[in-house]
Design an enzyme around this catalytic site. Structure first.
Site, mmCIF file in Angstrom:
data_model
loop_
_atom_site.group_PDB
_atom_site.id
_atom_site.type_symbol
_atom_site.label_atom_id
_atom_site.label_comp_id
_atom_site.label_asym_id
_atom_site.label_seq_id
_atom_site.Cartn_x
_atom_site.Cartn_y
_atom_site.Cartn_z
ATOM 1 N N SER A 32 0.815 -1.222 0.000
ATOM 2 C CA SER A 32 0.000 0.000 0.000
ATOM 3 C C SER A 32 0.838 1.256 0.000
ATOM 4 O O SER A 32 1.667 1.465 0.893
ATOM 5 C CB SER A 32 -0.876 0.063 1.262
ATOM 6 O OG SER A 32 -1.820 -0.939 1.259
ATOM 7 N N HIS A 63 -3.571 0.210 -4.873
ATOM 8 C CA HIS A 63 -3.067 -1.117 -5.251
ATOM 9 C C HIS A 63 -3.221 -1.382 -6.742
ATOM 10 O O HIS A 63 -3.689 -2.439 -7.145
ATOM 11 C CB HIS A 63 -3.814 -2.212 -4.484
ATOM 12 C CG HIS A 63 -3.388 -2.320 -3.068
ATOM 13 N ND1 HIS A 63 -2.271 -3.001 -2.680
ATOM 14 C CD2 HIS A 63 -3.909 -1.787 -1.955
ATOM 15 C CE1 HIS A 63 -2.131 -2.894 -1.378
ATOM 16 N NE2 HIS A 63 -3.106 -2.169 -0.907
ATOM 17 N N HIS A 85 -5.570 -8.811 -2.048
ATOM 18 C CA HIS A 85 -5.642 -9.169 -0.636
ATOM 19 C C HIS A 85 -6.717 -10.217 -0.374
ATOM 20 O O HIS A 85 -7.720 -10.288 -1.082
ATOM 21 C CB HIS A 85 -5.970 -7.925 0.205
ATOM 22 C CG HIS A 85 -4.862 -6.935 0.274
ATOM 23 N ND1 HIS A 85 -4.652 -6.002 -0.716
ATOM 24 C CD2 HIS A 85 -3.894 -6.729 1.205
ATOM 25 C CE1 HIS A 85 -3.598 -5.259 -0.386
ATOM 26 N NE2 HIS A 85 -3.125 -5.682 0.760
ATOM 27 N N TYR A 87 -8.792 -10.095 2.032
ATOM 28 C CA TYR A 87 -10.060 -9.464 2.434
ATOM 29 C C TYR A 87 -10.919 -9.059 1.250
ATOM 30 O O TYR A 87 -12.108 -8.788 1.392
ATOM 31 C CB TYR A 87 -9.824 -8.266 3.373
ATOM 32 C CG TYR A 87 -9.004 -7.127 2.796
ATOM 33 C CD1 TYR A 87 -9.512 -6.269 1.841
ATOM 34 C CD2 TYR A 87 -7.706 -6.896 3.247
ATOM 35 C CE1 TYR A 87 -8.759 -5.226 1.325
ATOM 36 C CE2 TYR A 87 -6.940 -5.867 2.755
ATOM 37 C CZ TYR A 87 -7.467 -5.039 1.780
ATOM 38 O OH TYR A 87 -6.726 -4.012 1.266
ATOM 39 N N GLU A 88 -10.321 -9.006 0.074
ATOM 40 C CA GLU A 88 -11.128 -8.687 -1.118
ATOM 41 C C GLU A 88 -11.979 -9.874 -1.544
ATOM 42 O O GLU A 88 -12.845 -9.730 -2.416
ATOM 43 C CB GLU A 88 -10.204 -8.272 -2.272
ATOM 44 C CG GLU A 88 -9.459 -6.978 -2.012
ATOM 45 C CD GLU A 88 -8.474 -6.678 -3.128
ATOM 46 O OE1 GLU A 88 -8.910 -6.279 -4.206
ATOM 47 O OE2 GLU A 88 -7.258 -6.851 -2.895
ATOM 48 N N ALA A 115 2.325 -2.069 4.136
ATOM 49 C CA ALA A 115 2.016 -1.038 5.138
ATOM 50 C C ALA A 115 1.493 -1.778 6.362
ATOM 51 O O ALA A 115 0.815 -2.792 6.231
ATOM 52 C CB ALA A 115 0.950 -0.094 4.595
ATOM 53 N N MET A 213 -2.391 -6.906 6.754
ATOM 54 C CA MET A 213 -3.366 -7.807 6.122
ATOM 55 C C MET A 213 -2.784 -8.506 4.890
ATOM 56 O O MET A 213 -3.512 -8.800 3.939
ATOM 57 C CB MET A 213 -4.619 -7.016 5.736
ATOM 58 C CG MET A 213 -5.250 -6.268 6.906
ATOM 59 S SD MET A 213 -6.583 -5.182 6.388
ATOM 60 C CE MET A 213 -6.842 -4.215 7.880
ATOM 61 N N SER A 214 -1.491 -8.748 4.921
ATOM 62 C CA SER A 214 -0.867 -9.351 3.729
ATOM 63 C C SER A 214 0.415 -10.081 4.113
ATOM 64 O O SER A 214 0.622 -10.433 5.271
ATOM 65 C CB SER A 214 -0.546 -8.254 2.707
ATOM 66 O OG SER A 214 0.472 -7.399 3.220
ATOM 67 N N ASN A 237 0.744 3.697 10.817
ATOM 68 C CA ASN A 237 -0.019 4.198 11.965
ATOM 69 C C ASN A 237 0.413 3.388 13.189
ATOM 70 O O ASN A 237 0.887 2.262 13.042
ATOM 71 C CB ASN A 237 -1.530 4.056 11.735
ATOM 72 C CG ASN A 237 -1.925 2.659 11.332
ATOM 73 O OD1 ASN A 237 -1.728 2.242 10.190
ATOM 74 N ND2 ASN A 237 -2.449 1.908 12.261
ATOM 75 N N HIS A 248 -7.740 4.749 5.176
ATOM 76 C CA HIS A 248 -6.822 4.175 4.182
ATOM 77 C C HIS A 248 -5.990 5.295 3.547
ATOM 78 O O HIS A 248 -4.817 5.105 3.236
ATOM 79 C CB HIS A 248 -7.627 3.403 3.133
ATOM 80 C CG HIS A 248 -6.778 2.671 2.137
ATOM 81 N ND1 HIS A 248 -5.880 1.686 2.498
ATOM 82 C CD2 HIS A 248 -6.670 2.794 0.788
ATOM 83 C CE1 HIS A 248 -5.266 1.235 1.415
ATOM 84 N NE2 HIS A 248 -5.726 1.895 0.365
#
Ligand code: HPA
Length: 275
Positions: A32, A63, A85, A87-88, A115, A213-214, A237, A248
């Site tokens: 990201s 992305h 990802h 989550y997609e 990220a 998340m990756s 963050n 995001h």
């Protein structure tokens, strides 16, 4: 019968081969907000994911999905500008397909970036963290299901998933560039919701320094395939003072601010990596 994972990989690799005969030594996954480096690849052949059979396309801003083959620091590279990802809604097999294809095209090393949110109190926004190890808490694994022995073994060891020599090289390059990178354990969760306060406390107790998340799926598939892996997280963050209120867009902005150090580090590692 469904096609085997290796035949899907071979078909995608053949489609890429029709566009270029470049043999990438290094596969680079840009996370990201970090995709800009793909635009610095020299003599690029740019293949949008939509043009490669079997590749899923990303739905997430930041992305842009394309495979860029060319040279960075004189070395042949295959750069995944953006990734898909879990989550997609994609399967783990789809998530790791690009890494497997770059391996089939010749890449021996995976340089994977992301990220992340900082769990460890030592981390600040903008820090780059070398991944020493990961916790895969995504609840899935790209190697689940029948093993395709032509891709790798049934039970690959993960005792040294992140290569010690590459970590040492990244430390050396960072020192030359003029900074000391953070180091730690990256925890992969499925997302897409950010973490609750209780989840952050849990992750901290479990030994996670950063969360995202990756990356864990790609690393597992790369180690399975016998590749060496270097992972670099960009802290966008911090979570040690409570859950992220960041959007995001904030994540993308923080990644952009870390960009000069990130680019110097990745370029230096690519230049000095042994074949
Ligand atoms: N949590 C999970 N994934 C992330 C975060 C976070 O705080 N920041 C960037 N990716």
């Amino acid at each position: 019968m469904n096609p085997s994972p290796s035949s899907i990989v071979a078909q995608a690799a053949a489609a890429v081969r029709r566009e270029t005969d470049l043999v990438p030594e290094i596969a680079l996954v840009l996370g990201s907000g970090l995709g800009g480096l793909a635009d610095e690849v020299e003599d690029p052949v740019v293949l949008p994911f939509s043009r490669i059979p079997g590749f899923a396309t990303s739905t997430v801003h930041g992305h842009v999905g394309a495979l860029v083959l060319g040279r960075l620091e004189g070395r042949p590279v295959g750069v995944l500008k953006g990734r898909v990802h879990y989550y997609e809604g994609h399967s783990m097999a789809q998530i790791v397909l690009p890494v497997r294809v770059l391996c089939a095209l010749g890449a021996k090393t995976l340089l994977v970036t992301n990220a992340c949110g900082g769990i460890s109190e030592h981390l600040k926004v903008g820090d780059l963290m070398l991944i020493r190890d990961h916790l895969n808490l995504m609840g899935d694994n790209p190697l689940r299901g029948p093993n395709d022995d032509s891709l790798g073994p049934r039970f690959p060891a993960m005792s040294r998933a992140y290569d010690a020599d590459l970590l040492a090289l990244a430390r050396k390059v960072a020192a030359e560039v003029g900074f000391v990178p953070a180091e730690g354990v990256y925890c992969a969760l499925a997302g897409p919701s950010y973490e609750t306060p209780a989840e952050i406390r849990m992750l901290s107790r479990l030994g996670a320094d950063a969360v995202g998340m990756s990356t864990a799926p790609e690393t597992i598939a790369a180690v399975h395939a016998g590749m060496r892996v270097l992972g670099i997280s960009c802290v966008t963050n911090i979570l040690h003072q409570g859950p992220s209120q960041d959007t995001h867009e904030d994540v993308l902005r923080a990644a952009a601010e870390a960009r000069p150090r990130f680019v110097s580090l990745v370029r230096g590692v690519v230049r000095e990596i042994s074949g």
